[in-house]
Scaffold this motif. Sequence first.
Motif, PDB file in Angstrom:
ATOM      1  N   UNK A 244      -0.109  -7.590  -3.443  1.00 37.83           N
ATOM      2  CA  UNK A 244      -0.198  -6.472  -4.380  1.00 37.83           C
ATOM      3  C   UNK A 244      -1.641  -6.228  -4.797  1.00 37.83           C
ATOM      4  N   UNK A 245      -2.358  -7.324  -4.978  1.00 35.01           N
ATOM      5  CA  UNK A 245      -3.773  -7.219  -5.367  1.00 35.01           C
ATOM      6  C   UNK A 245      -4.566  -6.478  -4.289  1.00 35.01           C
ATOM      7  N   UNK A 246      -4.403  -6.906  -3.055  1.00 38.89           N
ATOM      8  CA  UNK A 246      -5.145  -6.281  -1.953  1.00 38.89           C
ATOM      9  C   UNK A 246      -4.704  -4.831  -1.759  1.00 38.89           C
TER      10      UNK A 246
ATOM     11  N   UNK B  39       0.864  -1.193   0.000  1.00 37.50           N
ATOM     12  CA  UNK B  39       0.000   0.000   0.000  1.00 37.50           C
ATOM     13  C   UNK B  39       0.895   1.236   0.000  1.00 37.50           C
ATOM     14  N   UNK B  40       1.887   1.187   0.836  1.00 33.14           N
ATOM     15  CA  UNK B  40       2.816   2.297   0.938  1.00 33.14           C
ATOM     16  C   UNK B  40       3.480   2.549  -0.416  1.00 33.14           C
ATOM     17  N   UNK B  41       4.033   1.493  -1.025  1.00 33.61           N
ATOM     18  CA  UNK B  41       4.792   1.774  -2.248  1.00 33.61           C
ATOM     19  C   UNK B  41       3.880   2.142  -3.418  1.00 33.61           C
TER      20      UNK B  41
ATOM     21  N   UNK C 296      -0.686   0.439 -12.041  1.00 33.05           N
ATOM     22  CA  UNK C 296      -1.070  -0.799 -12.719  1.00 33.05           C
ATOM     23  C   UNK C 296       0.041  -1.306 -13.621  1.00 33.05           C
ATOM     24  N   UNK C 297       0.592  -0.406 -14.420  1.00 33.23           N
ATOM     25  CA  UNK C 297       1.662  -0.824 -15.324  1.00 33.23           C
ATOM     26  C   UNK C 297       2.880  -1.287 -14.534  1.00 33.23           C
ATOM     27  N   UNK C 298       3.194  -0.578 -13.458  1.00 29.18           N
ATOM     28  CA  UNK C 298       4.349  -0.974 -12.660  1.00 29.18           C
ATOM     29  C   UNK C 298       4.156  -2.379 -12.106  1.00 29.18           C
ATOM     30  N   UNK C 299       2.931  -2.668 -11.706  1.00 30.74           N
ATOM     31  CA  UNK C 299       2.608  -3.988 -11.157  1.00 30.74           C
ATOM     32  C   UNK C 299       2.796  -5.079 -12.213  1.00 30.74           C
TER      33      UNK C 299
END
Lengths: 259, 275
Positions: free
Chosen positions: A146-148, A47-49, A112-115
Amino acid sequence: MTDLLAGLGRRSLDFFERLGRGHLFLLRVLASVPGLVRRPGLVVKQVWSTGVQSLIIIVISGAFVGMVLGLQGYNTLVTFGAEESLGLVVAKSLLRELGPVVSALLFAGRAGTALTAEIGFMKATEQLSAMEMMAVDPLRRIVAPRFVAAIIAMPLLAAIFTAVGVLGGYFCGVGLLGVDDGSFWSQMQAKVLLMEDVVNGVVIKGVVFGAVISWIAVFEGYDAVPTSEGVSAATTRTVVHSSLAVLGLDFVLTGLMFN
Amino acid sequence: MAITSDPTQSETLVRIRNLHFRRGRRAIFDGIDLDIPRGRITAILGPSGTGKTTLLRLIGAQIAPTQGTVEVDGRDVHRLPLDELYEQRKRIGMLFQSGALLTDLSLFENVAFPLREHMRLPESMIRSLVLMKLEMVGLRGARDLYPRELSGGMARRAALARAIALDPMMIMYDEPFSGQDPISMGILVRLIKTLNDTLGITSVLVSHDVAETCTIADYIYVLSGAKIVGAGTPQELQAEHSPTVRQFMSGMPDGPLPFHYPGKAYLDDLLEAPR
Ligand SMILES: Nc1ncnc2c1ncn2[C@@H]1O[C@H](COP(=O)(O)OP(=O)(O)OP(=O)(O)O)[C@@H](O)[C@H]1O
Ligand SMILES: [Mg+2]
């Protein structure tokens, strides 16, 4: 002609196959979400990042969108002599539509793209494989947090976007165009409803958009062809698909909520 | 060795029977039988592209065979429920050909990763365990470097340190020697031998480095053309008369082993007009 038909058939088969895989993947991710209770640190870190990644672009865009709303709203309202309602117009449009939608589009492009790229790269360099062999499930360790995190971060960012936007509108309307300070706020305070505007708009839309974006982003990354070309194609698909999904869903949600 | 003399456990740790595997239309394995004895170093030799890495992935149950069984410690890994498979994997270390270090973590954290994931240990204990493993591969001083700052050989050694972090019962080494200079090569050879001798760790060593492999392996399988074409102790294989094995063991360019990926004749390819 037959070639064309065959091509069309193959493409639609591919499409439905991907859609099916995407849903199965979602189920597997959801199944590993409860396990995160034991490791909240993983989610908090994400969440932070993701939040910090998108914060600057969200704040700047929020300010500009709010300022434009101030200017345009004033131009329209002043012809009816209703410029005291500027605060209300700015706040409602931000809370209900522009806040969640624009911040979701920005979030898809930034986080989103970074993920997708991150997960795709990990797959291409066998890091996910290596984790599996170390008996660490990458779905639990990498994908689920990451999803959450994206689902949590999205409504927060939409709220920040909206708040900054209101300030932007205030700056233009009250600061530059001379709308009365007191009525800007009092109209807003009197007519903005907690359930109808805030919860429906920023909260529900924010959560739904966050879920869709992060689902698309992690699936594209996990499903990417493990090459540099494959990862870049997946990243592009994340932006395109999640932007379309956000706009389409916004229409549906608005229809359900406000009519 | 204590483990092998235990009567409840069989001599064979990994038992592969009638293994078939294909990629697209190409058969990578066409009915392979292979036994990996407990507590020994078993080498798998073969030309590049025969499927040595694929074989390790089949043993680790990362991919499923089209036919046949792979039993590790008496249980078919491809039929295990997921949680038991993961339990099994904790006891198997794998050194990837590419190293596959986690790029966001420092060397120290990479080696600490499996420990942190699977055990609740105080930080001081993790620290001493990690430093011990890094010392074994000669990288203790490099613990704060990130994978992108390592050379290929260093990355492979770091990955080895990570593979032994959980003190596994079996380690699969995928090409541990490539990219190593003579000194670190010597150290690695000794390390693999030591892990095997003192801890009784079963080792599966994949390589195409015939000379090094012969110095440490107890038993060697030679893979080629989707089949096992030779098997035996290093001495037996060196005395072997089959032309395939002889070609591979002595590295001759001509013989039954193809250097080329299967395809049509070179001349035909050259003469064929581009479309
Ligand atoms: N993901 C994949 N998709 C299709 N074919 C693959 C894939 N991975 C490997 N192959 C094919 O499988 C064969 C065996 O590959 P593998 O990596 O197991 O070879 P190897 O024996 O480890 O070779 P090397 O010694 O060069 O590492 C190769 O010919 C390769 O073309
Ligand atoms: Mg290989």
